[in-house]
Design a protein around this motif. Structure first.
Motif, PDB file in Angstrom:
ATOM      1  N   GLY A 161       0.677  -1.286  -0.099  1.00 32.68           N
ATOM      2  CA  GLY A 161      -0.076   0.010   0.078  1.00 32.68           C
ATOM      3  C   GLY A 161       0.804   1.242   0.046  1.00 32.68           C
ATOM      4  O   GLY A 161       0.528   2.343  -0.708  1.00 32.68           O
ATOM      5  N   GLY A 174      -7.101  -0.815   1.495  1.00 28.62           N
ATOM      6  CA  GLY A 174      -6.763  -2.206   2.340  1.00 28.62           C
ATOM      7  C   GLY A 174      -7.777  -2.814   3.281  1.00 28.62           C
ATOM      8  O   GLY A 174      -8.851  -2.222   3.411  1.00 28.62           O
ATOM      9  N   PHE A 191      -3.027   4.767   3.658  1.00 34.38           N
ATOM     10  CA  PHE A 191      -4.137   4.202   2.845  1.00 34.38           C
ATOM     11  C   PHE A 191      -5.140   5.250   2.549  1.00 34.38           C
ATOM     12  O   PHE A 191      -5.431   5.895   3.890  1.00 34.38           O
ATOM     13  CB  PHE A 191      -4.571   2.849   3.313  1.00 34.38           C
ATOM     14  CG  PHE A 191      -3.392   1.579   3.132  1.00 34.38           C
ATOM     15  CD1 PHE A 191      -4.142   0.722   2.305  1.00 34.38           C
ATOM     16  CD2 PHE A 191      -2.429   1.523   3.578  1.00 34.38           C
ATOM     17  CE1 PHE A 191      -3.163  -0.559   2.231  1.00 34.38           C
ATOM     18  CE2 PHE A 191      -1.615   0.522   3.473  1.00 34.38           C
ATOM     19  CZ  PHE A 191      -2.055  -0.489   2.523  1.00 34.38           C
TER      20      PHE A 191
END
Length: 330
Positions: A161, A174, A191
């Motif tokens: 990520g 995620g 994220f």
């Protein structure tokens, strides 16, 4: 004396403590061309579960009654080879023991002044290269794409990520297994969005968080999350299959029911092993080291202490007890 973990029985489903045995042995003495290493940190990884089954795979299974092995970093305490000196810190493949005897050609000297020993088992090691090559070479992520990462709070996923964000992804999403991990992904790792897959409605969460669909899916878990992600993939999307931890302990797990979407959406789904991407190691190390120097990558590690707790750390990792890389300090 040297304490070494052995495989006592092949697990049936989820492993139990009785499948392992900690034995005490004499500390080995190096012969010509060998070194003796006192291990300081060792890795426990999801792939080790597959090696406990007696099946043919890309690496030989663990043998019953024989020592386990895996990544470790330690200090050379005796050397019979001039290329490796006493006091050197080395990375090697004989973890699960306090002392390891190896050919000098099978260790790599690492600089623990530049980065802690554990980093060479995580962000600067196999998980880091897996994330880098899997995202950029296998999934061929391009700037302004939407990326979904399952198992995003683990050793590999947490780096995927962050690399996606640094390489210009438009949206990074995620999944993780707890509310605290979801918060960590968005508040600490950058994220854009995350969800707890244990809450259910994976497809609904993906539709809500990726309304324009998914271009790249980096899959660490398989199973239901892979099936639901297929519904949300965009035309010509790419899926990198890194792991299937949701199915490692359930040999009778049901298959994916919507693979026909690979046809209609013209998707590419490719499994990969980091072993096939060693040629990318130099580029990876250079870029990752730069990101670390600039504090652009956050490193998550979970530690267990003592060789006695190595099996508990392994079982805990399979249950998702870790944030980032699970490391055993010896």
């Amino acid at each position: 004396m040297n304490r070494v973990w052995h495989l006592a029985a092949r697990p049936n489903g989820f492993p139990s403590a009785s499948d392992f045995e900690l034995r005490t042995e004499e500390v080995p003495v190096p012969a010509a061309g060998q070194v003796l290493v006192r291990n300081e940190v060792m890795s426990v990884d999801p792939a080790m579960r597959g090696r406990m089954n007696d099946v043919k795979s890309y690496v030989a299974p663990f043998q019953l009654g024989a020592p386990l092995d895996g990544g470790a970093v330690g200090t050379v305490v005796a050397s019979e080879d001039p290329s490796v000196k006493v006091g050197d810190s080395v990375l090697h493949g004989l973890g699960w023991r306090e002392y390891a005897l190896l050919a000098a050609s099978h260790v790599r000297v690492v600089d623990t002044a530049a980065a802690p020993a554990s980093a060479y088992l995580g962000v600067l090691g196999m998980p880091g290269l897996t994330a880098y090559a899997g995202l950029l070479d296998v999934a061929r992520m391009k700037p302004e794409e939407t990326v979904f990462v399952s198992g995003a709070a683990g050793a590999v996923g947490s780096l995927v990520g962050q690399i996606a964000r640094l390489r210009g992804a438009r949206l990074v999403i995620g999944s993780a297994g707890s509310a605290s991990k979801v918060d960590y992904l968005t508040s600490e790792l950058g994220f854009d969005a995350a969800f707890n897959y244990r809450d259910g409605d994976i497809r609904g969460n993906l539709k809500r968080l990726a309304p324009d669909g998914i271009d790249v899916y980096f899959d660490n878990v398989g199973g239901e999350q892979l099936e639901e992600a297929l519904f949300r993939m965009n035309l010509h999307g790419r899926i990198a299959i890194c792991g299937a931890i949701s199915q490692y302990n359930t040999p009778d797990a049901k298959g994916i029911r919507n693979l026909s979407l690979l046809i209609s959406k013209r998707l590419t789904m490719q499994g990969f092993l980091v072993l096939d991407h060693w040629s990318r190691k130099e580029a990876f190390m250079e870029e990752m080291a730069q990101w670390l120097r600039e504090d652009k990558i956050q490193v998550a590690e979970t530690f267990a202490d003592g060789i006695d707790n190595a099996v508990d750390a392994f079982l805990g990792m399979l249950k998702g007890a870790n944030l980032g890389k699970m490391i055993v300090r010896l």
